[in-house]
Design an enzyme around this catalytic site. Structure first.
Site, short mmCIF file in Angstrom:
data_model
loop_
_atom_site.label_atom_id
_atom_site.label_comp_id
_atom_site.label_asym_id
_atom_site.label_seq_id
_atom_site.Cartn_x
_atom_site.Cartn_y
_atom_site.Cartn_z
N LYS A 23 0.85 -1.20 0.00
CA LYS A 23 0.00 0.00 0.00
C LYS A 23 0.88 1.25 0.00
CE LYS A 23 -3.82 -2.51 1.98
NZ LYS A 23 -4.61 -2.94 3.11
N GLN A 34 -4.83 -1.70 9.28
CA GLN A 34 -4.70 -3.02 8.66
C GLN A 34 -5.33 -4.09 9.56
OE1 GLN A 34 -3.34 -3.68 5.51
NE2 GLN A 34 -4.19 -5.70 5.88
N ASP A 75 -11.27 2.56 3.49
CA ASP A 75 -11.55 1.13 3.33
C ASP A 75 -13.05 0.88 3.13
OD1 ASP A 75 -9.46 -0.66 3.15
OD2 ASP A 75 -9.09 -0.69 5.32
#
Ligand code: NAD
Length: 279
Positions: free
Chosen positions: A51, A95, A118
């Protein structure tokens, strides 16, 4: 049979993000993503690094917070509060999975919905359900891009989604509904799975079982999207679909690797740009 090339399509999207980021920078806004990793799970470390690399490619600034495995939930929530209040941060990504002593729902709930790139916050999931603008979970959003950029007509098609997870199956079904497909969601308690799948013009498989779907599930000329990522007994990457068995029946299919996988990060970049443009 046509292979849907996720590598190529994800590169196009990242190039578009790079250009959009430059335009924002010219206006004095530097798109910025804060990435939080708790603990040292090796797979999570790889995802986070990928990422960060994608951010670098797209001219997006990334801030990295690598926290100790024993970080308390309170400490993590405090960091999120700080990043929520920081005007120079456009997107926040925690994460997953988190260590067991931290409640993931509390953490997701704490991220400002405006920075939730997200698309996991209940406000963004609600926006998707009701047709409002918001952030959409990256993997299913990437699948819509794959279909559209491969000229797959979705309107009026029978779409079957196998899997009902919050990250893939459910948002996937809602997105296909938004695109005017007739959608069926299958899950572990579904009866007659094969018969239902055999009806699908577009079959999206997110079941988490290596090579589970073979030709007996697939209608002739169907479009098959394989979300699964596994390593088989020979350490070879494979998906939830038995590619070799279905490839002569389908009209289009995503391979593993190089199908859905690369799209997830590309869509994350797209969400960070969207968050920065909103700002
Ligand atoms: P999950 O384990 O949370 O969900 C699996 C779903 O499959 C469940 O909803 C369950 O009801 C359903 N299921 C299980 N057994 C079934 C059966 N016998 N018949 C019908 N349905 C059944 O998994 P997930 O997080 O949704 O991920 C699915 C797969 O996609 C995994 O292989 C995962 O690694 C992969 N994945 C890939 C990406 C990517 O970027 N490509 C992103 C997320 C997940």
């Amino acid at each position: 049979m046509e292979i849907i090339d996720g590598k190529k399509i994800s590169s196009e999207i990242k190039e578009e993000c790079k250009e959009a980021a430059l335009k924002l920078i010219e206006k004095g806004i530097t798109p910025c993503l804060a990435v939080i990793l708790v603990g040292n799970d090796p797979a999570s470390s790889i995802y986070v690094n990928n990422k960060k690399k994608a951010c670098e490619f797209c001219n997006i600034k990334s801030l990295s917070y690598e926290l100790d495995e024993n970080t308390s939930e309170e400490e993590l929530l405090k960091l999120i509060d700080k990043l929520n209040d920081d005007d120079s941060v456009n997107g926040i990504l925690v994460q997953l999975p988190l260590p067991k002593h931290i409640n993931e729902d509390h953490v997701i709930d704490r991220i400002s919905p405006l920075k939730d790139v997200d698309g996991f916050h209940v406000n963004n999931v609600g926006a998707l359900c009701t047709g409002l603008d918001g952030f959409v979970s990256c993997t299913p959003a990437g699948i819509i891009e794959l279909l559209k950029r491969s000229n797959v007509d979705i309107t009026g098609k029978n779409c079957v989604v196998i899997g009902r997870s919050n990250i893939v199956g459910k948002p996937m079904a809602l997105l296909m509904l938004r695109e005017n497909a007739t959608v069926t969601i299958c899950h572990s308690k579904t009866v007659n799975l094969k018969d239902i799948c055999k009806n699908a013009d577009i079959l999206i498989v997110a079941i988490g079982k290596p090579r589970f779907v073979d030709s007996s599930f697939v209608k002739k000329d169907a479009v098959v999207i394989d979300v699964g990522i596994h390593r088989d007994e020979n350490n070879k990457m494979c998906g939830d679909v038995n590619f070799d068995d279905v490839k002569d029946i389908v009209s289009k299919i995503t391979p593993v690797p190089g199908g859905v996988g690369p799209m997830t990060i590309a869509m994350l970049m797209k969400n960070v740009i969207k968050a920065s443009e909103r700002y």
